[in-house]
Motif scaffolding. Structure first.
Motif, PDB file in Angstrom:
ATOM      1  N   SER A 129      86.445 131.107  57.504  1.00 56.61           N
ATOM      2  CA  SER A 129      86.889 132.522  57.592  1.00 56.61           C
ATOM      3  C   SER A 129      88.205 132.486  56.339  1.00 56.61           C
ATOM      4  CB  SER A 129      87.193 132.737  58.809  1.00 56.61           C
ATOM      5  OG  SER A 129      88.126 132.231  59.429  1.00 56.61           O
ATOM      6  N   PHE A 168      81.856 126.242  58.811  1.00 57.98           N
ATOM      7  CA  PHE A 168      82.121 127.395  59.025  1.00 57.98           C
ATOM      8  C   PHE A 168      83.518 127.695  58.291  1.00 57.98           C
ATOM      9  CE2 PHE A 168      83.302 131.285  61.725  1.00 57.98           C
ATOM     10  CZ  PHE A 168      84.595 131.138  61.815  1.00 57.98           C
ATOM     11  N   LYS A 223      83.787 136.041  56.804  1.00 62.00           N
ATOM     12  CA  LYS A 223      83.399 134.786  57.357  1.00 62.00           C
ATOM     13  C   LYS A 223      81.837 134.312  56.937  1.00 62.00           C
ATOM     14  CE  LYS A 223      85.905 136.327  61.765  1.00 62.00           C
ATOM     15  NZ  LYS A 223      85.718 136.922  63.190  1.00 62.00           N
ATOM     16  N   ARG A 224      81.879 133.175  56.789  1.00 60.65           N
ATOM     17  CA  ARG A 224      80.804 132.536  56.263  1.00 60.65           C
ATOM     18  C   ARG A 224      80.337 131.267  57.156  1.00 60.65           C
ATOM     19  NH1 ARG A 224      80.187 128.498  52.317  1.00 60.65           N
ATOM     20  NH2 ARG A 224      78.269 128.450  51.403  1.00 60.65           N
ATOM     21  N   THR A 225      79.139 131.265  57.702  1.00 62.60           N
ATOM     22  CA  THR A 225      78.559 130.053  58.440  1.00 62.60           C
ATOM     23  C   THR A 225      77.455 129.498  57.488  1.00 62.60           C
ATOM     24  OG1 THR A 225      77.280 131.328  59.877  1.00 62.60           O
ATOM     25  CG2 THR A 225      79.211 130.805  60.508  1.00 62.60           C
ATOM     26  N   SER A 258      74.386 125.921  57.629  1.00 64.54           N
ATOM     27  CA  SER A 258      73.776 124.543  58.227  1.00 64.54           C
ATOM     28  C   SER A 258      72.642 124.209  57.386  1.00 64.54           C
ATOM     29  CB  SER A 258      73.438 124.898  59.721  1.00 64.54           C
ATOM     30  OG  SER A 258      72.296 125.773  59.729  1.00 64.54           O
ATOM     31  N   THR A 310      76.872 121.210  59.061  1.00 68.12           N
ATOM     32  CA  THR A 310      77.115 122.485  59.444  1.00 68.12           C
ATOM     33  C   THR A 310      78.465 122.906  58.705  1.00 68.12           C
ATOM     34  OG1 THR A 310      78.260 121.981  61.387  1.00 68.12           O
ATOM     35  CG2 THR A 310      75.659 122.420  61.493  1.00 68.12           C
TER      36      THR A 310
END
Length: 811
Positions: free
Chosen positions: A471, A469, A442-444, A446, A467
């Motif tokens: 996965s 997101f 998982k990567r987020t 911003s 932003t």
């Protein structure tokens, strides 16, 4: 001119002291004591990492090389990858910049991809770890302490990497960390290093007197009126000698039934640019107990690294080059031109933090009822978080406040069964491994910015924000058979089926396979009479592997004009077919050892980025097109020149050569390292018949050896200059040479590295090598290259600014 000192305590009654002084070389002295024992590493990590626990170099059919900690590069090293610079044939490491804690790009010379993954897979004690981050953020690898690493093994060809499937298509780096030694009492090791860094070379710009003359000749009257009486070298003002230090403490041994190692580290690296630094605090714990008469072996590795940094943004690095040299270093800021770079650097606050946590549990159980059968399990967790706040420092003008943030969580599981047996009747030995791999990622991230003003530091501008997101899940089944006959004939077969959700359902499963063979000729009777020949072995491998894209998610943003990655609905993984032929040689009872490898790789269904023309957004389509062929050789030699009780001298040389050609590509395309290309120059394109990552520029015309301003080749006479993909940014030849001389307790070491056959774009000269900048009301300094070109205006698309990037470096 780095300076190092180190102090060790081993089993307390024995004291060892060593002192280092480095001026491109290292001298060391060890006091009246025995050599320090190195912490032992356990076979368990290799077993869980999909390699036979009893593998010997003579039985391997793949191309691989191992560097132990004793051979690591010396010095105050922040990024663990830099321990290997110049040490491995065909392994290229390039620092991205000189900032404290800076990341390094690393890849195999033999890689054949454009927009696919191009860096080796990193496996730390059996767990896959992430190495990528947004450009402005801390490198995840810089959060790992190099002092905890015991050895690094690089797997290169298909026979060595096939068990890692698509994840290992570009090589695999197996990093083994130090552990406690069973049966050993408490050991205390403490090391402290100090280094001094300084600017190696200045960018050539006009001196104050040259600047005055240029302004008087080309500048407006207002520009001439603004000339000062000072002679300020702004590069001298903003760059300084930077003192850094690194301390490490490790306790290891066995407590009852529990072998352990615990380590603490603290690094403070100051940058040569004023007001820049990187600090790292690290902790690590390794427990390696065994139970049931060693039938059950376990390993628990916990480590954490945190950082705090202040780094100048790119604008602040650029400012000192072009600031008016006739103004004093205490000049007040002027809104008509760039502000005083020295004051700007002292006031800037581009602060960042980073954290990385790794937890890894490995279990191996040998079944008593069937000797040779064992089960292995590994569960790992890798988390990375980083953020950076870039606060403007100008006092009388508006500025841009920016914030970057990224988070990454990576969970992996590996379960396997292994069986090993010796078949005496057939004079054979067999190793069989089969298992399951799972990864949940998982990567987020911003990015935001807004305008702020001197009288309102927080501003009221809402700014822009992007932003994202993503996965992804990845799973695979794998199997491998290693067969040995008469201890001189070797064969390997490996297969792995990967499944990835980033492709269409019909394309999300793909199978990598590899065959390897080896023949140890020195075990044959007809060669055993040659006493000078200690080892002669032939190796060959053939494999088919698949590769995944670098970016595995779409970009979600709220910019009115930004960059997005779009996926073709027919996207497939790229497919690489490779051949490797190798020879391992040993002479004079092993005093001279070496290997030669020839490789040939072809990647079909290349992953490429193609630019989509749009009025509101910069968009790239990730699709499949064309193929890339690469071939070359790698050579590694180790020679013990002198080996006596008092004097030892060892040399290690490695070199590699690679050539590549793109075929069947209809349109010029972008590779992954040339992203966000529409706002930057030069462009790096790949086109049919050329080399990857070629510079895409106009071909300059000359007269009497002088470039003609604004005149370029126009082959079709349409009135527009041609864009030509010319020389590549990737070197064709790499070389490394390491020397180690020891006399009793003294030692002398050096490492030399070289690269040839590639070009670099001289950006400072291309954008500032013209007289236009001195004509403004508030004139800026310019590049000294203007004396060679006499350009009046910027010619940044001219291939005149392509320069030979070959280098030889002594470390």
């Amino acid at each position: 001119m780095p300076f190092f000192y180190r102090f060790h305590l081993t089993n307390f009654p024995t004291k060892v002291f060593s002192f280092f002084f480095l001026v491109l070389t290292v001298f060391s002295w060890v006091g009246n004591a025995q050599s320090l024992p190195q912490p032992e590493t356990q076979a368990l990590a290799d077993t869980v990492a999909l390699r036979p626990a009893n593998a010997k170099k003579t039985s391997l059919t793949g191309a691989e090389v191992t560097v132990p900690s004793e051979a690591f590069n010396k010095g105050l090293i922040v990024n663990p990858v830099n321990l290997l610079s110049g040490q491995m044939a065909g392994f290229h490491i390039t620092p991205t910049d000189g900032a404290p804690g800076a990341r390094s790009l690393f890849r195999l010379h033999r890689v054949t991809t454009l927009a696919g993954q191009n860096t080796p897979l990193l496996v730390l004690d059996g767990i896959i770890i992430a190495s990528e981050a947004m450009q402005m953020l801390e490198s995840p690898l810089s959060l790992l302490n190099p002092n905890d690493i015991a050895s690094v093994t690089l797997l290169k060809d298909a026979a060595a990497t096939a068990l890692y499937g698509a994840l290992g298509a570009n090589g695999v780096l197996l990093i083994t960390t130090k552990t406690g030694t069973a049966g050993r009492k408490l050991q205390v090791q403490f090391s402290s290093r100090m280094g001094v860094a300084q600017l190696a070379k200045k960018v050539p710009v006009l001196s104050a007197d040259q600047f005055r003359e240029a302004v008087r000749q080309y500048g407006m009257p207002e520009a001439q009126a603004g000339l000062g009486s000072a002679s300020t070298d702004w590069q001298e003002e903003v760059y300084e000698n930077a003192v850094s230090h690194d301390q490490n403490l490790a306790l290891s041994g066995q407590l009852g039934w529990l072998p352990y190692r615990v380590s603490l580290g603290y690094l403070n690296q100051n940058g040569i640019l004023t007001n820049s630094h990187f600090t790292r605090a690290s902790t690590a714990l390794s427990l390696t107990p065994s139970f049931f008469k060693n039938h059950l072996k376990t390993a628990l590795h916990l480590r954490r690294g945190s950082s705090d940094s202040r780094l100048p943004n790119e604008r602040m690095i650029d400012l000192p080059l072009w600031y008016n040299p006739t103004l004093p270093n205490d000049a007040e800021e002027n809104h008509l031109e760039y502000p005083n770079p020295l004051k700007l650097l002292k006031n800037q606050k581009n602060d960042g933090t980073g954290e990385k946590e790794i937890a890894n549990l490995q279990v191996a159980y040998s079944f008593g009822f069937l000797p040779g059968l064992s089960a292995h399990a590994q569960v790992g967790y890798d988390a990375y978080n980083a953020k950076r706040d870039d606060t403007p420092s100008t006092r009388n003008a508006m500025g841009l406040y920016s914030q970057f943030e990224q988070g990454l969580k990576n969970k992996t599981q590996t379960y396997s069964l292994s069986y090993t047996d010796t078949l005496q009747a057939l004079q054979s030995h067999v190793d069989v491994t089969a298992g399951l791999f799972k990864q949940d990622r998982k990567r987020t991230y911003s990015y935001s910015d807004r305008l702020v003003f001197a009288d309102n530091p927080y501003g009221n501008d809402q700014g822009r924000k992007r932003t994202g997101f993503a996965s992804s899940k990845h799973s695979a089944f794998f199997g491998k058979i290693d067969y040995t006959l008469k201890n001189k004939y070797f064969a390997t077969y490996a297969i792995r089926q990967d499944e990835s959700g980033i492709f269409a359902p019909a394309e999300n499963k793909f199978t990598s396979t590899a065959l390897g063979a080896g023949w140890l000729l020195t075990e044959e009777p007809f060669l055993q009479q040659l006493q000078a020949l200690s080892t002669l072995k032939f190796r060959a491998s053939y494999g088919v592997q698949y590769n995944l894209p670098v970016s595995q998610e779409n970009t979600v943003n709220s910019f009115t004009q930004t960059t997005a990655i779009l996926y073709s609905p027919e996207l497939t993984p790229e497919k690489t077919t490779s051949i490797n032929l190798g020879v391992d040689l040993g002479l004079f009872q092993g005093r001279l050892q070496g290997s030669v490898d020839y490789f040939n790789r072809t990647t079909n269904n290349l992953l490429v980025y193609q630019f989509l023309n749009s009025a509101s957004i910069y968009a790239y389509l990730l699709s499949n097109e064309g193929k890339l062929k690469s071939s070359g050789f790698e050579v590694a030699l180790d020679y013990t020149v002198v080996n006596t009780p008092k004097v030892k001298w060892a040399l290690a040389l490695n070199t590699s050569y690679s050539t590549s050609e793109i075929q069947d590509l209809q349109w010029a395309s972008y590779g992954s390292s040339a992203f966000f290309i529409n706002s930057s120059f030069p462009r790096l394109l790949s086109q049919n018949g050329g080399s990857p990552y070629a510079f895409y520029l106009h071909q300059q015309k000359y007269q009497d050896g002088k470039p003609l301003e604004g005149q370029y080749t126009d082959s079709n006479s349409d009135g527009l200059p041609d864009f030509t993909a010319s020389q590549s940014a990737i070197p064709s030849t790499l070389m490394g040479l390491r020397s180690h001389v020891a006399y009793q307790k003294w030692s002398f070491d050096f490492l030399a590295r070289a690269a040839t056959g590639h070009s670099v774009y001289n950006g400072p000269a291309a954008f500032h090598g013209n007289y236009r900048s001195v004509s403004y009301e508030a004139p800026n300094n310019i590049s000294a290259s203007v004396f060679s070109t006499n350009f009046r205006n910027t010619q940044y698309l001219s291939d005149y600014y392509l320069e030979d990037a070959s280098f030889f470096r002594l470390e």
